[in-house]
Design an enzyme around this catalytic site. Sequence first.
Site, PDB file in Angstrom:
ATOM      1  N   GLY A  52      39.654  39.977  20.976  1.00 63.64           N
ATOM      2  CA  GLY A  52      40.109  39.809  22.349  1.00 63.64           C
ATOM      3  C   GLY A  52      40.516  41.129  22.991  1.00 63.64           C
ATOM      4  N   CYS A  53      41.188  41.956  22.238  1.00 64.87           N
ATOM      5  CA  CYS A  53      41.650  43.239  22.780  1.00 64.87           C
ATOM      6  C   CYS A  53      40.476  44.175  23.055  1.00 64.87           C
ATOM      7  CB  CYS A  53      42.650  43.878  21.824  1.00 64.87           C
ATOM      8  SG  CYS A  53      44.129  42.856  21.596  1.00 64.87           S
ATOM      9  N   THR A  54      39.462  44.107  22.205  1.00 68.01           N
ATOM     10  CA  THR A  54      38.258  44.909  22.427  1.00 68.01           C
ATOM     11  C   THR A  54      37.532  44.433  23.675  1.00 68.01           C
ATOM     12  OG1 THR A  54      38.048  45.395  20.063  1.00 68.01           O
ATOM     13  CG2 THR A  54      36.052  45.632  21.420  1.00 68.01           C
ATOM     14  N   ALA A  57      39.518  45.640  26.757  1.00 64.13           N
ATOM     15  CA  ALA A  57      39.392  47.086  26.965  1.00 64.13           C
ATOM     16  C   ALA A  57      37.991  47.452  27.452  1.00 64.13           C
ATOM     17  CB  ALA A  57      39.726  47.828  25.676  1.00 64.13           C
TER      18      ALA A  57
END
Length: 170
Positions: A52-54, A57
Amino acid sequence: MQAESAQVNRLKAGDIAPHFSLPNEDGVELALQDLSGYLIVLYFYPKDNTSGCTTQAQEFSALIQEFDALNVMVLGVSPDKVSTHKKFIQSQNLAITLLSDTDKKVALQYHVYGKKIMYGKEVQGITRSTFIIHNNRIIKAFYNVKAKGHAKKILEFVQQYTNAESSISD
């Protein structure tokens, strides 16, 4: 009961943005007061190199030219170390600045760190959240957001905000 008190403390439009001074991926301190003149998108995320963070970003990075054209600085904040941020940026070819909040002091000031439910278990961690800041004030706070598609929603909000601001100054 704790969830209620956490929501009472949440930042909202009009609040003064809590001060921060955090190192970026190159170890250079970036402070809120150094960013006057910019509209700031300050987004908090749990961990570098997770799915999710990738996604989040990468989506912010894909829209960086649109943000730049509006004089918007996009800053991602997580508890990861500077070196981890550097590797994350390099491995994912990111075009945004990442700030390291290893002691979670800034996350606590923005009320995005605490108890949350993950995979059915209560854990301590970052609640994915984004703040739009202008002239040291919170313009809008988005708590508990979904990673996918969020960058586009933030860009649309910022476009509307800057259009409204420019029509006021005309």
